[in-house]
Motif scaffolding. Structure first.
Motif, PDB file in Angstrom:
ATOM      1  N   ASN A 152       0.812  -1.204   0.000  1.00 23.75           N
ATOM      2  CA  ASN A 152       0.000   0.000   0.000  1.00 23.75           C
ATOM      3  C   ASN A 152       0.853   1.266   0.000  1.00 23.75           C
ATOM      4  O   ASN A 152       0.467   2.288  -0.563  1.00 23.75           O
ATOM      5  N   LYS A 153       2.018   1.210   0.624  1.00 22.81           N
ATOM      6  CA  LYS A 153       2.912   2.372   0.615  1.00 22.81           C
ATOM      7  C   LYS A 153       3.386   2.670  -0.798  1.00 22.81           C
ATOM      8  O   LYS A 153       3.465   3.830  -1.218  1.00 22.81           O
ATOM      9  N   VAL A 154       3.697   1.623  -1.566  1.00 22.02           N
ATOM     10  CA  VAL A 154       4.109   1.813  -2.956  1.00 22.02           C
ATOM     11  C   VAL A 154       2.950   2.369  -3.773  1.00 22.02           C
ATOM     12  O   VAL A 154       3.132   3.279  -4.606  1.00 22.02           O
ATOM     13  N   LEU A 155       1.742   1.839  -3.549  1.00 16.49           N
ATOM     14  CA  LEU A 155       0.570   2.338  -4.275  1.00 16.49           C
ATOM     15  C   LEU A 155       0.310   3.806  -3.952  1.00 16.49           C
ATOM     16  O   LEU A 155      -0.005   4.606  -4.845  1.00 16.49           O
ATOM     17  N   ASN A 156       0.435   4.159  -2.690  1.00 20.21           N
ATOM     18  CA  ASN A 156       0.230   5.554  -2.305  1.00 20.21           C
ATOM     19  C   ASN A 156       1.271   6.466  -2.929  1.00 20.21           C
ATOM     20  O   ASN A 156       0.990   7.624  -3.259  1.00 20.21           O
ATOM     21  N   THR A 157       2.497   5.955  -3.086  1.00 23.89           N
ATOM     22  CA  THR A 157       3.572   6.755  -3.680  1.00 23.89           C
ATOM     23  C   THR A 157       3.252   7.134  -5.125  1.00 23.89           C
ATOM     24  O   THR A 157       3.567   8.246  -5.570  1.00 23.89           O
ATOM     25  N   VAL A 158       2.606   6.224  -5.855  1.00 24.55           N
ATOM     26  CA  VAL A 158       2.277   6.502  -7.262  1.00 24.55           C
ATOM     27  C   VAL A 158       0.875   7.073  -7.418  1.00 24.55           C
ATOM     28  O   VAL A 158       0.344   7.154  -8.533  1.00 24.55           O
ATOM     29  N   GLY A 159       0.242   7.464  -6.285  1.00 25.97           N
ATOM     30  CA  GLY A 159      -1.050   8.130  -6.348  1.00 25.97           C
ATOM     31  C   GLY A 159      -2.255   7.217  -6.384  1.00 25.97           C
ATOM     32  O   GLY A 159      -3.357   7.662  -6.721  1.00 25.97           O
ATOM     33  N   VAL A 160      -2.074   5.935  -6.043  1.00 27.47           N
ATOM     34  CA  VAL A 160      -3.191   4.982  -6.026  1.00 27.47           C
ATOM     35  C   VAL A 160      -3.586   4.724  -4.585  1.00 27.47           C
ATOM     36  O   VAL A 160      -2.718   4.536  -3.718  1.00 27.47           O
ATOM     37  N   GLN A 161      -4.892   4.742  -4.332  1.00 26.31           N
ATOM     38  CA  GLN A 161      -5.370   4.526  -2.968  1.00 26.31           C
ATOM     39  C   GLN A 161      -5.090   3.092  -2.524  1.00 26.31           C
ATOM     40  O   GLN A 161      -5.225   2.138  -3.296  1.00 26.31           O
ATOM     41  N   GLY A 162      -4.681   2.932  -1.262  1.00 22.00           N
ATOM     42  CA  GLY A 162      -4.392   1.615  -0.723  1.00 22.00           C
ATOM     43  C   GLY A 162      -5.609   0.709  -0.695  1.00 22.00           C
ATOM     44  O   GLY A 162      -6.759   1.168  -0.702  1.00 22.00           O
ATOM     45  N   VAL A 163      -5.351  -0.600  -0.659  1.00 29.28           N
ATOM     46  CA  VAL A 163      -6.409  -1.614  -0.715  1.00 29.28           C
ATOM     47  C   VAL A 163      -6.392  -2.432   0.570  1.00 29.28           C
ATOM     48  O   VAL A 163      -5.320  -2.730   1.116  1.00 29.28           O
ATOM     49  N   GLN A 164      -7.565  -2.792   1.048  1.00 29.11           N
ATOM     50  CA  GLN A 164      -7.684  -3.722   2.180  1.00 29.11           C
ATOM     51  C   GLN A 164      -7.543  -5.148   1.631  1.00 29.11           C
ATOM     52  O   GLN A 164      -8.519  -5.869   1.429  1.00 29.11           O
ATOM     53  N   TRP A 165      -6.301  -5.564   1.412  1.00 28.26           N
ATOM     54  CA  TRP A 165      -6.039  -6.790   0.657  1.00 28.26           C
ATOM     55  C   TRP A 165      -6.678  -8.018   1.283  1.00 28.26           C
ATOM     56  O   TRP A 165      -7.267  -8.847   0.568  1.00 28.26           O
ATOM     57  N   LEU A 166      -6.570  -8.168   2.585  1.00 27.25           N
ATOM     58  CA  LEU A 166      -7.067  -9.378   3.244  1.00 27.25           C
ATOM     59  C   LEU A 166      -8.434  -9.192   3.889  1.00 27.25           C
ATOM     60  O   LEU A 166      -8.984 -10.153   4.434  1.00 27.25           O
ATOM     61  N   LEU A 167      -8.973  -7.995   3.825  1.00 30.21           N
ATOM     62  CA  LEU A 167     -10.257  -7.711   4.463  1.00 30.21           C
ATOM     63  C   LEU A 167     -11.364  -7.418   3.469  1.00 30.21           C
ATOM     64  O   LEU A 167     -12.537  -7.319   3.853  1.00 30.21           O
ATOM     65  N   ASP A 168     -11.028  -7.266   2.221  1.00 31.88           N
ATOM     66  CA  ASP A 168     -12.015  -6.984   1.177  1.00 31.88           C
ATOM     67  C   ASP A 168     -12.273  -8.262   0.383  1.00 31.88           C
ATOM     68  O   ASP A 168     -11.332  -8.839  -0.183  1.00 31.88           O
ATOM     69  N   PRO A 169     -13.528  -8.731   0.322  1.00 35.08           N
ATOM     70  CA  PRO A 169     -13.806  -9.978  -0.416  1.00 35.08           C
ATOM     71  C   PRO A 169     -13.412  -9.923  -1.890  1.00 35.08           C
ATOM     72  O   PRO A 169     -13.157 -10.959  -2.498  1.00 35.08           O
ATOM     73  N   LYS A 170     -13.328  -8.744  -2.467  1.00 33.61           N
ATOM     74  CA  LYS A 170     -12.963  -8.630  -3.878  1.00 33.61           C
ATOM     75  C   LYS A 170     -11.480  -8.891  -4.110  1.00 33.61           C
ATOM     76  O   LYS A 170     -11.076  -9.244  -5.219  1.00 33.61           O
TER      77      LYS A 170
END
Length: 309
Positions: A152-170
């Protein structure tokens, strides 16, 4: 006094090979006895016991109480939770097996090149074999953490919102699949690299003399000659994917909302959390026949394209 019957020479000759065959068979069985005992105690008996328990309602200790026939199977096939487990299992297999093999093959092709320092990269590519599932899962758990995880830190660095990887069913099943691919790629890479190194170098030398391109060599030489190894890896990878448990238990425990509740974890929950051993045994039987059917199809359809010479 009756005469003692005498055997003809032809009958004596026929009896000697038969007696030798019986003695050879007995000798072979004696040598195989330790293996037969081990397989019988740790494989065949549990398999038959599981099939037996799947036909009963059991108590919390797994002791059969009442015979119900195939009712456990009927109830499972009409249970939305079990159908969700089957769906999650097949999606997990679909995500992990093809992508994992393609990545491992790509790495093996790179590592098979005769380049300076390639031994270091071979070691790095196969290094995941030296890590346990528990340790690898903990590493990925920190990487997936929404607050402190590096992904998520890498995603935030490039302007992408972080994801709840293990908590989001998608995303949860995809997240577990990515970690599984990383855990398994070392073994797959090492087997494929061994297969590549067994291909006769003269085939490539003749192809280079003929002036054919690298991609033509890959399609007409490398892949056909590597097909026995690929066949083995594909079969083993499918079986291992169906039996995945450790990383799911550590990362998601089958959640959220059963999105990662694959059939092996469903068996574990029914047997050791809900104490419904009859239902867990029925699920194990269904899983066994799914793997058996897939393996038979793999041998019937996939082996036709295997070149052993």
């Amino acid at each position: 006094m009756s005469a003692i019957p005498r055997l003809s020479n032809a009958e004596v000759i026929q009896q000697k090979p038969a007696s030798r065959e019986r003695s050879s068979l007995l000798e072979g069985l004696i040598y195989l006895l330790p293996s037969i005992l081990l397989f019988g105690v740790f494989l065949f008996y549990p398999m038959l016991r599981t099939l037996y328990l799947s036909l009963f309602i059991t108590d919390s200790q797994g002791v059969p109480i009442r015979f119900i026939g195939v009712d456990n199977f009927v109830n499972l096939l009409s249970n939305p939770n079990f159908l969700q487990s089957m769906k999650a299992t097949f999606l997990f297999v679909l995500y992990t097996v093809p992508i994992g093999i393609i990545i491992a093959l790509f790495l093996a092709l790179i590592a098979n090149e005769k380049l300076k320092g390639i031994g270091f990269f071979r070691t790095m590519f196969s290094s995941t074999m030296g890590m346990s599932v528990a340790a690898s899962s903990v590493i990925w758990m920190f990487m997936y953490n929404p607050a402190i995880g590096i992904i998520n830190k890498v995603l935030n660095t490039v302007g992408v919102q972080g994801v709840q990887w293990l908590l989001d069913p998608k995303f949860s099943l995809i997240a577990v699949s990515i970690s599984t691919i990383w855990m398994n790629v070392g073994f797959t890479f090492l087997i494929l690299l061994g297969g590549l190194q067994n291909i006769d170098e003269k085939l490539y030398e003749n192809a280079q003399i003929a002036g054919v391109s690298y991609w033509y060599q890959l399609r007409k030489i490398t892949i056909p000659m590597l097909s026995p190894t690929l066949f083995f890896i594909i079969t083993v990878s499918f079986i291992n994917a169906f039996q995945t448990f450790g990383q799911i238990d550590i990362l998601t425990k089958g959640g959220p909302t059963d999105s990662t509740n694959v059939i092996v974890y469903s068996i574990y929950k029914d047997a050791f959390i809900n104490y419904n051993v009859g239902s867990a045994s029925a699920q194990a039987v269904i899983l066994f026949f799914c793997i058996l059917l897939l393996t038979v199809l793999q041998f019937k359809l996939g082996e036709r394209k295997v070149h052993y010479q």
